[in-house]
Design a protein around this motif. Structure first.
Motif, PDB file in Angstrom:
ATOM      1  N   MET A 153       0.632  -1.334   0.052  1.00 27.89           N
ATOM      2  CA  MET A 153       0.040  -0.494  -0.009  1.00 27.89           C
ATOM      3  C   MET A 153       1.202   1.536  -0.144  1.00 27.89           C
ATOM      4  O   MET A 153       0.420   2.344   0.143  1.00 27.89           O
ATOM      5  CB  MET A 153      -1.329  -0.017   0.994  1.00 27.89           C
ATOM      6  CG  MET A 153      -2.920  -0.605   1.168  1.00 27.89           C
ATOM      7  SD  MET A 153      -2.763   0.199  -0.423  1.00 27.89           S
ATOM      8  CE  MET A 153      -3.776   1.004  -0.049  1.00 27.89           C
ATOM      9  N   ALA A 154       2.015   1.351   0.177  1.00 32.39           N
ATOM     10  CA  ALA A 154       3.086   2.229   0.477  1.00 32.39           C
ATOM     11  C   ALA A 154       3.151   3.356  -1.287  1.00 32.39           C
ATOM     12  O   ALA A 154       2.772   2.407  -2.184  1.00 32.39           O
ATOM     13  CB  ALA A 154       4.708   1.821   0.626  1.00 32.39           C
ATOM     14  N   GLY A 155       3.106   4.734  -0.998  1.00 31.32           N
ATOM     15  CA  GLY A 155       2.168   5.310  -1.448  1.00 31.32           C
ATOM     16  C   GLY A 155       1.388   5.925  -2.468  1.00 31.32           C
ATOM     17  O   GLY A 155       1.271   6.739  -3.485  1.00 31.32           O
ATOM     18  N   HIS A 156       0.214   5.266  -1.980  1.00 27.77           N
ATOM     19  CA  HIS A 156      -0.938   5.277  -2.569  1.00 27.77           C
ATOM     20  C   HIS A 156      -1.597   7.032  -2.271  1.00 27.77           C
ATOM     21  O   HIS A 156      -2.426   7.270  -1.025  1.00 27.77           O
ATOM     22  CB  HIS A 156      -1.602   4.430  -2.113  1.00 27.77           C
ATOM     23  CG  HIS A 156      -1.690   3.280  -2.822  1.00 27.77           C
ATOM     24  ND1 HIS A 156      -1.003   2.296  -2.937  1.00 27.77           N
ATOM     25  CD2 HIS A 156      -2.359   3.333  -4.794  1.00 27.77           C
ATOM     26  CE1 HIS A 156      -1.130   1.241  -4.176  1.00 27.77           C
ATOM     27  NE2 HIS A 156      -1.831   1.997  -5.175  1.00 27.77           N
ATOM     28  N   PHE A 157      -0.650   7.674  -2.496  1.00 28.93           N
ATOM     29  CA  PHE A 157      -1.082   9.143  -2.123  1.00 28.93           C
ATOM     30  C   PHE A 157      -2.121  10.031  -2.755  1.00 28.93           C
ATOM     31  O   PHE A 157      -2.841  10.909  -1.993  1.00 28.93           O
ATOM     32  CB  PHE A 157       0.123  10.098  -2.064  1.00 28.93           C
ATOM     33  CG  PHE A 157       1.682  10.247  -2.113  1.00 28.93           C
ATOM     34  CD1 PHE A 157       1.697  10.167  -0.737  1.00 28.93           C
ATOM     35  CD2 PHE A 157       2.569   9.169  -2.714  1.00 28.93           C
ATOM     36  CE1 PHE A 157       2.644   9.743  -0.400  1.00 28.93           C
ATOM     37  CE2 PHE A 157       3.746   8.992  -2.268  1.00 28.93           C
ATOM     38  CZ  PHE A 157       3.793   9.269  -1.399  1.00 28.93           C
ATOM     39  N   GLY A 158      -3.045   9.184  -4.096  1.00 28.88           N
ATOM     40  CA  GLY A 158      -4.136   9.960  -4.640  1.00 28.88           C
ATOM     41  C   GLY A 158      -5.243   9.460  -3.967  1.00 28.88           C
ATOM     42  O   GLY A 158      -6.159   9.456  -3.970  1.00 28.88           O
ATOM     43  N   GLN A 159      -5.132   8.639  -2.730  1.00 28.19           N
ATOM     44  CA  GLN A 159      -6.213   7.878  -1.902  1.00 28.19           C
ATOM     45  C   GLN A 159      -5.684   8.929  -0.757  1.00 28.19           C
ATOM     46  O   GLN A 159      -7.188   8.758  -0.098  1.00 28.19           O
ATOM     47  CB  GLN A 159      -5.966   6.552  -1.244  1.00 28.19           C
ATOM     48  CG  GLN A 159      -5.832   5.626  -3.136  1.00 28.19           C
ATOM     49  CD  GLN A 159      -6.838   6.200  -3.409  1.00 28.19           C
ATOM     50  OE1 GLN A 159      -7.464   5.901  -3.430  1.00 28.19           O
ATOM     51  NE2 GLN A 159      -6.211   6.157  -4.961  1.00 28.19           N
ATOM     52  N   GLY A 162      -8.330  15.450   1.810  1.00 20.99           N
ATOM     53  CA  GLY A 162      -7.489  16.661   2.105  1.00 20.99           C
ATOM     54  C   GLY A 162      -8.527  17.139   1.820  1.00 20.99           C
ATOM     55  O   GLY A 162      -9.786  17.083   2.213  1.00 20.99           O
ATOM     56  N   ASP A 163      -8.753  18.233   1.056  1.00 15.28           N
ATOM     57  CA  ASP A 163      -9.497  19.377   1.002  1.00 15.28           C
ATOM     58  C   ASP A 163     -10.563  18.762  -0.232  1.00 15.28           C
ATOM     59  O   ASP A 163     -11.395  19.907  -0.399  1.00 15.28           O
ATOM     60  CB  ASP A 163      -8.924  20.659   0.871  1.00 15.28           C
ATOM     61  CG  ASP A 163      -8.019  21.010  -0.470  1.00 15.28           C
ATOM     62  OD1 ASP A 163      -8.201  20.356  -0.747  1.00 15.28           O
ATOM     63  OD2 ASP A 163      -8.138  22.377  -0.912  1.00 15.28           O
ATOM     64  N   VAL A 164     -10.499  17.960  -0.180  1.00 14.39           N
ATOM     65  CA  VAL A 164     -11.618  17.945  -1.755  1.00 14.39           C
ATOM     66  C   VAL A 164     -13.043  18.166  -1.182  1.00 14.39           C
ATOM     67  O   VAL A 164     -14.392  18.541  -1.192  1.00 14.39           O
ATOM     68  CB  VAL A 164     -12.002  16.380  -2.253  1.00 14.39           C
ATOM     69  CG1 VAL A 164     -12.552  16.269  -3.579  1.00 14.39           C
ATOM     70  CG2 VAL A 164     -10.251  17.300  -2.665  1.00 14.39           C
ATOM     71  N   ALA A 165     -13.434  16.509  -0.861  1.00 12.45           N
ATOM     72  CA  ALA A 165     -14.646  16.814   0.353  1.00 12.45           C
ATOM     73  C   ALA A 165     -14.528  15.560   1.513  1.00 12.45           C
ATOM     74  O   ALA A 165     -13.742  14.318   1.033  1.00 12.45           O
ATOM     75  CB  ALA A 165     -15.467  16.227  -0.678  1.00 12.45           C
ATOM     76  N   ASP A 166     -15.309  14.863   2.229  1.00 16.91           N
ATOM     77  CA  ASP A 166     -15.175  13.484   3.234  1.00 16.91           C
ATOM     78  C   ASP A 166     -15.386  12.785   2.437  1.00 16.91           C
ATOM     79  O   ASP A 166     -16.326  12.796   1.662  1.00 16.91           O
ATOM     80  CB  ASP A 166     -16.456  13.508   4.163  1.00 16.91           C
ATOM     81  CG  ASP A 166     -16.942  14.997   5.001  1.00 16.91           C
ATOM     82  OD1 ASP A 166     -15.248  15.496   5.489  1.00 16.91           O
ATOM     83  OD2 ASP A 166     -17.938  15.542   5.881  1.00 16.91           O
ATOM     84  N   GLU A 171      -7.155  12.708  -5.367  1.00 17.24           N
ATOM     85  CA  GLU A 171      -7.446  12.349  -7.243  1.00 17.24           C
ATOM     86  C   GLU A 171      -8.765  12.567  -7.952  1.00 17.24           C
ATOM     87  O   GLU A 171      -8.804  13.696  -9.045  1.00 17.24           O
ATOM     88  CB  GLU A 171      -6.696  10.592  -6.781  1.00 17.24           C
ATOM     89  CG  GLU A 171      -7.425   9.431  -7.286  1.00 17.24           C
ATOM     90  CD  GLU A 171      -7.309   8.108  -7.802  1.00 17.24           C
ATOM     91  OE1 GLU A 171      -6.211   7.962  -8.054  1.00 17.24           O
ATOM     92  OE2 GLU A 171      -7.653   7.235  -6.962  1.00 17.24           O
ATOM     93  N   SER A 172      -9.235  12.683  -6.673  1.00 18.16           N
ATOM     94  CA  SER A 172     -11.227  12.189  -7.209  1.00 18.16           C
ATOM     95  C   SER A 172     -11.551  13.720  -7.213  1.00 18.16           C
ATOM     96  O   SER A 172     -12.653  14.262  -7.784  1.00 18.16           O
ATOM     97  CB  SER A 172     -12.293  11.662  -7.161  1.00 18.16           C
ATOM     98  OG  SER A 172     -11.599  10.583  -7.201  1.00 18.16           O
ATOM     99  N   GLY A 173     -10.082  14.495  -7.072  1.00 17.38           N
ATOM    100  CA  GLY A 173     -10.392  16.371  -7.147  1.00 17.38           C
ATOM    101  C   GLY A 173      -9.395  16.967  -7.574  1.00 17.38           C
ATOM    102  O   GLY A 173      -8.660  18.270  -7.750  1.00 17.38           O
ATOM    103  N   ALA A 174      -8.129  15.524  -8.295  1.00 18.09           N
ATOM    104  CA  ALA A 174      -7.606  16.932  -8.840  1.00 18.09           C
ATOM    105  C   ALA A 174      -6.515  16.786 -10.318  1.00 18.09           C
ATOM    106  O   ALA A 174      -6.519  17.195 -11.416  1.00 18.09           O
ATOM    107  CB  ALA A 174      -6.260  16.219  -7.579  1.00 18.09           C
ATOM    108  N   THR A 175      -6.972  15.303 -10.626  1.00 20.58           N
ATOM    109  CA  THR A 175      -6.070  14.881 -11.878  1.00 20.58           C
ATOM    110  C   THR A 175      -7.158  14.192 -13.128  1.00 20.58           C
ATOM    111  O   THR A 175      -8.433  14.780 -13.308  1.00 20.58           O
ATOM    112  CB  THR A 175      -4.749  13.468 -11.781  1.00 20.58           C
ATOM    113  OG1 THR A 175      -5.865  12.915 -10.741  1.00 20.58           O
ATOM    114  CG2 THR A 175      -4.021  14.240 -11.238  1.00 20.58           C
ATOM    115  N   GLY A 176      -6.816  13.332 -14.267  1.00 18.07           N
ATOM    116  CA  GLY A 176      -8.029  12.764 -14.763  1.00 18.07           C
ATOM    117  C   GLY A 176      -9.521  13.034 -15.203  1.00 18.07           C
ATOM    118  O   GLY A 176     -10.115  14.652 -15.641  1.00 18.07           O
TER     119      GLY A 176
END
Ligand code: ADP
Ligand code: BMX
Length: 298
Positions: A153-159, A162-166, A171-176
């Motif tokens: 699991m190390a490095g899964h920064f997209g998960q 943050g300041d997106v929503a609870d 990643e669901s508020g930042a990339t493609g």
């Protein structure tokens, strides 16, 4: 196709948007093919389609490595964020690859494989600790500490939340996928590439989407720096490598105290980091312990 010895690796990189197949030996990519990743369905069919395109490679490789979006445990593949790619849970990826090619196979996370590729041959060369971030359909990460790739699991920064929503992964508020959604909400039916093109032509709505993405990911980089203190954060993926994106994040970070400021650099292997990295992991599979055993090795 360049002159090719017949002891190469077949390397496959399955992302949320595209699937790349290549014949690789060390840093050398002899030949490659690409298809679009279907939104859902049976990965076996996707791999068959890719192999069909690489028919000329039959007999040229002895092992197979697959770098995939999602997590691979004991050869089985699952999504962490089905919005990035929907995969049947616990999909028997290593078994399927071995069956379809008749060769021993190994699979690992795409960003971890890319981190390894960049560490060996690219922007991470010479470092002891570096982080690779793919800014692509989602956000993937790989971490090298003391010259060792952290697995599982190390490095899964997209998960990260943050300041997106609870309960919404960053990643669901930042990339493609998010950029395409944000474009739709602004009234434009465009993918992330289209958003960058529109911003390049001066569209303020498109620039605002890119600015918010850059701000969220720059914050992620600042947090990674505080957590792991890597010598470099290596940025890859088609969004990460889009003109101006790294520089935009760099500007947002320049007021941080030097000790806390991450050093952002582009992936030197570009879009080939994953296939180069997984080829090396598969080649040395017998010698190195990875988070799953490969099928078919003696
Ligand atoms: P994957 O996620 O399959 O590994 P990529 O790294 O190519 O693939 O990332 C896919 C995302 O990058 C998609 O959202 C796509 O619209 C976007 N994209 C592709 N090419 C470009 C480009 N030249 N500039 C900006 N975004 C791009
Ligand atoms: C997601 C996750 C990661 C992956 C990353 C980048 C899934 C399906 N994938 O965070 O494992 O490394 O996306 O993937 O849960 P890409 O498709 O953007 O390259």
């Amino acid at each position: 196709m360049a002159d090719m010895p017949c002891d190469t690796l077949l390397a496959i990189d399955i992302g949320g948007t595209k699937i790349l197949g290549a014949l690789v030996d060390g840093r050398t990519v002899y030949d490659s093919v690409q298809i679009a990743t279907p939104g859902s369905g049976d990965p076996r069919v996707w791999i068959e389609e890719l192999l069909e395109k690489g028919m000329a490679w039959q007999g040229c490789f002895g092992r197979v490595g697959a770098a995939v979006t999602g997590i691979v445990q004991a050869g089985k593949w699952s999504a962490l964020n089905p919005k990035t790619l929907t995969i049947p849970p616990d999909y028997p990826l290593v078994e399927t690859l071995s069956e379809l090619t008749g060769k021993p196979a190994l699979a690992a996370n795409d960003a971890q494989a890319a981190a390894w590729g960049e560490y060996l041959f690219g922007a991470g060369k010479g470092t002891q600790a570096c982080v690779f971030l793919t800014l692509s359909t989602g956000i993937g990460g790989g971490v090298i500490v003391n010259g060792r790739l952290l697995e599982g699991m190390a490095g899964h920064f997209g998960q990260f939340r943050g300041d997106v929503a609870d309960d919404t992964p960053l990643e669901s508020g930042a990339t493609g996928r998010w950029m395409a959604e944000a474009a739709r909400e602004a009234g434009y039916d465009l993918d992330a590439r289209g958003v960058f093109e529109a911003a390049g032509k001066g569209a303020a709505w498109a620039d605002a989407i890119i600015a918010l993405s850059a701000k969220r990911i720059a914050t992620l980089c600042a947090n990674i720096q505080l957590g792991l203190a890597p010598q470099k954060i290596i940025i890859g993926g088609s969004i990460g490598l889009a003109p101006g994106f790294i520089e935009r994040m760099g500007r947002l970070l320049e007021d941080l105290p030097p000790l806390q400021r991450p050093t952002l650099v582009p992936a030197r292997l570009g879009g080939q980091a994953g296939i180069v990295g997984i080829a090396d992991l598969a080649a040395s599979a017998g010698k190195r312990t990875i988070n799953q055993r490969e099928d078919g090795y003696e």
